[in-house]
Enzyme design. Sequence first.
Site, PDB file in Angstrom:
ATOM      1  N   HIS A 255       0.826  -1.224   0.000  1.00  0.00           N
ATOM      2  CA  HIS A 255       0.000   0.000   0.000  1.00  0.00           C
ATOM      3  C   HIS A 255       0.856   1.268   0.000  1.00  0.00           C
ATOM      4  O   HIS A 255       0.489   2.276   0.602  1.00  0.00           O
ATOM      5  CB  HIS A 255      -0.960   0.028   1.192  1.00  0.00           C
ATOM      6  CG  HIS A 255      -1.941  -1.113   1.213  1.00  0.00           C
ATOM      7  ND1 HIS A 255      -3.181  -1.036   0.649  1.00  0.00           N
ATOM      8  CD2 HIS A 255      -1.853  -2.365   1.726  1.00  0.00           C
ATOM      9  CE1 HIS A 255      -3.828  -2.191   0.817  1.00  0.00           C
ATOM     10  NE2 HIS A 255      -3.036  -3.010   1.467  1.00  0.00           N
TER      11      HIS A 255
ATOM     12  N   ASN B 236     -10.135  -3.031   2.636  1.00  0.00           N
ATOM     13  CA  ASN B 236      -9.856  -3.041   1.203  1.00  0.00           C
ATOM     14  C   ASN B 236     -11.156  -2.815   0.436  1.00  0.00           C
ATOM     15  O   ASN B 236     -12.230  -2.796   1.027  1.00  0.00           O
ATOM     16  CB  ASN B 236      -9.270  -4.386   0.771  1.00  0.00           C
ATOM     17  CG  ASN B 236      -7.775  -4.499   1.073  1.00  0.00           C
ATOM     18  OD1 ASN B 236      -7.083  -3.499   1.246  1.00  0.00           O
ATOM     19  ND2 ASN B 236      -7.296  -5.729   1.130  1.00  0.00           N
TER      20      ASN B 236
ATOM     21  N   TYR C 251       1.042  -4.064  12.188  1.00  0.00           N
ATOM     22  CA  TYR C 251       0.915  -2.635  11.880  1.00  0.00           C
ATOM     23  C   TYR C 251       1.675  -1.769  12.874  1.00  0.00           C
ATOM     24  O   TYR C 251       2.318  -0.781  12.502  1.00  0.00           O
ATOM     25  CB  TYR C 251      -0.559  -2.230  11.799  1.00  0.00           C
ATOM     26  CG  TYR C 251      -1.243  -2.817  10.583  1.00  0.00           C
ATOM     27  CD1 TYR C 251      -1.486  -4.182  10.498  1.00  0.00           C
ATOM     28  CD2 TYR C 251      -1.612  -2.024   9.516  1.00  0.00           C
ATOM     29  CE1 TYR C 251      -2.099  -4.739   9.391  1.00  0.00           C
ATOM     30  CE2 TYR C 251      -2.233  -2.571   8.392  1.00  0.00           C
ATOM     31  CZ  TYR C 251      -2.468  -3.931   8.339  1.00  0.00           C
ATOM     32  OH  TYR C 251      -3.064  -4.470   7.236  1.00  0.00           O
TER      33      TYR C 251
HETATM   34 FE1  HDD Z   1      -2.361  -4.805   5.609  1.00  0.00          FE
HETATM   35  C1  HDD Z   1      -0.948  -1.746   5.205  1.00  0.00           C
HETATM   36  C2  HDD Z   1      -5.335  -3.595   4.381  1.00  0.00           C
HETATM   37  C3  HDD Z   1      -3.692  -7.980   5.692  1.00  0.00           C
HETATM   38  C4  HDD Z   1       0.425  -5.924   7.118  1.00  0.00           C
HETATM   39  N1  HDD Z   1      -3.009  -3.017   4.912  1.00  0.00           N
HETATM   40  C5  HDD Z   1      -2.274  -1.872   4.843  1.00  0.00           C
HETATM   41  C6  HDD Z   1      -3.079  -0.804   4.329  1.00  0.00           C
HETATM   42  C7  HDD Z   1      -4.312  -1.322   4.090  1.00  0.00           C
HETATM   43  C8  HDD Z   1      -4.269  -2.717   4.463  1.00  0.00           C
HETATM   44  C9  HDD Z   1      -5.508  -0.586   3.538  1.00  0.00           C
HETATM   45  C10 HDD Z   1      -2.615   0.618   4.072  1.00  0.00           C
HETATM   46  C11 HDD Z   1      -2.884   1.512   5.237  1.00  0.00           C
HETATM   47  C12 HDD Z   1      -2.504   2.930   4.893  1.00  0.00           C
HETATM   48  O1  HDD Z   1      -3.187   3.525   4.047  1.00  0.00           O
HETATM   49  O2  HDD Z   1      -1.528   3.414   5.445  1.00  0.00           O
HETATM   50  N2  HDD Z   1      -4.120  -5.637   5.064  1.00  0.00           N
HETATM   51  C13 HDD Z   1      -5.247  -4.948   4.682  1.00  0.00           C
HETATM   52  C14 HDD Z   1      -6.371  -5.857   4.619  1.00  0.00           C
HETATM   53  C15 HDD Z   1      -5.904  -7.090   4.983  1.00  0.00           C
HETATM   54  C16 HDD Z   1      -4.489  -6.947   5.275  1.00  0.00           C
HETATM   55  C17 HDD Z   1      -7.782  -5.470   4.248  1.00  0.00           C
HETATM   56  C18 HDD Z   1      -6.619  -8.387   5.096  1.00  0.00           C
HETATM   57  C19 HDD Z   1      -7.857  -8.497   5.428  1.00  0.00           C
HETATM   58  N3  HDD Z   1      -1.728  -6.618   6.251  1.00  0.00           N
HETATM   59  C20 HDD Z   1      -2.442  -7.802   6.241  1.00  0.00           C
HETATM   60  C21 HDD Z   1      -1.688  -8.829   6.904  1.00  0.00           C
HETATM   61  C22 HDD Z   1      -0.512  -8.247   7.341  1.00  0.00           C
HETATM   62  C23 HDD Z   1      -0.569  -6.866   6.898  1.00  0.00           C
HETATM   63  C24 HDD Z   1      -2.145 -10.264   7.103  1.00  0.00           C
HETATM   64  C25 HDD Z   1       0.657  -8.829   8.087  1.00  0.00           C
HETATM   65  C26 HDD Z   1       0.658  -9.930   8.756  1.00  0.00           C
HETATM   66  N4  HDD Z   1      -0.544  -4.006   5.994  1.00  0.00           N
HETATM   67  C27 HDD Z   1       0.439  -4.636   6.674  1.00  0.00           C
HETATM   68  C28 HDD Z   1       1.642  -3.748   6.970  1.00  0.00           C
HETATM   69  C29 HDD Z   1       1.166  -2.375   6.413  1.00  0.00           C
HETATM   70  C30 HDD Z   1      -0.185  -2.713   5.794  1.00  0.00           C
HETATM   71  C31 HDD Z   1       2.921  -4.267   6.474  1.00  0.00           C
HETATM   72  C32 HDD Z   1       2.104  -1.629   5.466  1.00  0.00           C
HETATM   73  C33 HDD Z   1       2.118  -0.221   5.945  1.00  0.00           C
HETATM   74  C34 HDD Z   1       1.373  -0.220   7.176  1.00  0.00           C
HETATM   75  O3  HDD Z   1       0.931  -1.472   7.458  1.00  0.00           O
HETATM   76  O4  HDD Z   1       1.162   0.735   7.897  1.00  0.00           O
HETATM   77  O5  HDD Z   1       1.895  -3.701   8.330  1.00  0.00           O
END
Ligand code: HDD
Length: 733
Positions: A90, A163, A377
């Site tokens: 993202h 999402n 997160y």
């Molecule tokens: Fe995630 C970012 C949505 C599963 C780890 N995720 C991130 C963002 C969104 C989502 C919208 C961007 C937020 C922003 O605008 O800053 N992610 C989801 C959805 C998931 C999902 C809807 C499943 C239902 N994510 C998921 C899993 C993991 C992560 C299973 C880790 C085990 N996601 C992250 C992250 C991020 C992230 C790496 C990257 C930047 C952040 O968190 O702040 O931690």
Amino acid sequence: MPKPSKPSKSDKKSEQLGHHHETGKTQDLARDTAPHSEKDRLTDNFGHAISDDLNSLKAGVRGPTLLEDHLLREKIHHFDHERIPERIVHARGSAAHGYFELTESLEQYTTAKVLTEVGKQTPVFTRFSTVAGFRGSADTPRDVRGFAVRFYTDEGNWDIVGNNIPVFFIQDAIKFPDLVHAVKPEPHHEMPQAASAHDTFWDFISLTPEAMHMIMWQMSDRTLPRYFDTMEGFGVHTFRLINAQGQSTFVKYHWKPVNGVHSLVWDESQKIMGKDPDFQRRAMWETIDQGGTLEWDLAVQLFTQEEADGWDFDILDATKIVPEELVPLKVIGRMVLNRNPDNFFAETEQVGYKPTNLVQGMDFTSDPLMQGRLFSYLDTQLIRLGGPNWQHLPINRPLAPVANNQRDGFMRHVINPGRVSYHPASLDGGSPQEVPREQGGFVSYPEQISGEKLRRRAESFSDHYGQARLFWNSLEPIEREHLCKALQFELSKVETRHVRVAMLDHLEQIHPLLASQVAVALGEAPRADEVVKPGGTADCAEEMELLAKAEAQPTASGGLTKSQGLSMEAQPPKGIRNRVVAILAADGVDGAQVDQIKQALETEQAKGEVLGQHLGMLDGGAEAKKTISNSHMVLFDAVIVPGGAESVAALLEDGDAHAYLLEAYKHGKPIAAYGEGQQLLQGSDLAALVGKDLSEMKALGILSADAPNMEEFVQTLSQHRFWGRPALKRISN
Ligand code: HDD
């Protein structure tokens, strides 16, 4: 203390329109918003006034720069450190401020004030994103969109980090790093950018059957939203609400765009990536800057443990939806985005969402995908934002008061006086008091849990194809065609044959006809007898009749064969708000017609933009702020050719003007020609290919009349696309 910034253009405009942008968060951010004035004295970062910022300190005018030049070193030092790691997923995103207003109380289900105080406006900051592309990638690849909403509630921040698709690729967070590594550019050469059409992604997916439901959504037009405010949002997981009696109800969150759900087509998406990679970001910015809003209703599905126990799928499995027929959607409020950030980095880049931002009256479930997110997160903000005090950043700090005895760490902003940095404490008047549940303290739902410690997936998570079939059955024929073509495109980019074949095996489980259509395009044997002509054709459209009839037998669907709400096409049109129409013009244009068209669109909160052969005032009295050649049809929702003999004569000679009509035709967009403008339509390839009788073209979304009939045009535009147009062999559809 810095003064609040001057009101922006958008503030002024929308004051006239009666929008109220001020929220508690606006005032809170203003505490840290730097004033800007041309009369300011130029200083370094420590307030020393600078007399010359254009020349470094040198030994003689042509001599070397001196190490002593602290002003040069400080400026370059800051510059050298201006980048932070982009989000691992993202990374590409854009955000806006606004508010959420509750219209229906959920008091029966929760004590959370944000969901019980009807009429209250809670400030929000909402960020939309793609998943795979880098921060500088384009807005419109075929990709899932992030839909992250932060509510700054009186009881602390609440984030729904969702999402635009209601399910996910995997059931367990332990697979997330692998999923992301597989879809990101391949590690040896860092290609392709922002695309899933490559071997590593499909290799991983072909070895991950649980992804098949999500793959159907991902390959549908859902991953090609037209605008941010024509896409839905979903909290994906099942969450809990807890009421005053301590009872728990399950909840799923849905964001429903007030403007309806609309998508791009793939050809258009690809072109937009070149013509305007900032397309969606720009559309949101301009809408808000011009005093408009982006709006969604928040709907919930509420259900009990007993109901869930009766279904043939598991509500803890993030690869499953709860069909609306089993639990209807209840609209409880509206989100309105109405203010652009003042600074992209400080707000949009530094916002750190986390699913653990929940307020009292809510709780998590044991969904193993969510459980991993609860760690990830918080953890990622440490590397991205540089330390454990990132919650002090203006965009991240809550409006609710913060009081605890945590201290220290990089970039601590708050000065906590006194000797007590532990809890409990009796010195210094004691430490902050714990808050009992009745007074709003967060308490986890006391769910009974027992079991062996093990690494295993529940049997109730084992159906991987049932809801993929439900999705397929629920689509309209045109949506099936697009899905089929998307799979053909993506898998044909996969260079390793065994990966392609493995994917066909999965598709066969969903529907043999779908698998066959894709197989034929990949040069493989079809998987169904009824399929295609001998030798096969890769054209999903030609075989659509067959595909349209191709119902599958869903499982894990609560006994349903189809479900409403899954098809975008089946949803009724919702007006034309925020749509943008190209008005093709040259010198000599009928200015009165242009005015009439623009005003009629403005009344509907849509926009007409005059594209001239040159910028500025055109003879005839219309102003062109864009040109036909510096813009492109893919950036507009429809095209109108107004009258004006001289103007139309010039357009007839202009190949770019003809191209607008062809592109609009090809992408199913409304086309209208008025007065002499009809000559352009008659003189274009369209008339030759479709038939010269313009009146027959109405049903195809092609309008013409001597004078603008804007009522008819608005109605036509609200239908968004006209898929029934005969294919033009000279331009591929
Ligand atoms: Fe995630 C970012 C949505 C599963 C780890 N995720 C991130 C963002 C969104 C989502 C919208 C961007 C937020 C922003 O605008 O800053 N992610 C989801 C959805 C998931 C999902 C809807 C499943 C239902 N994510 C998921 C899993 C993991 C992560 C299973 C880790 C085990 N996601 C992250 C992250 C991020 C992230 C790496 C990257 C930047 C952040 O968190 O702040 O931690």
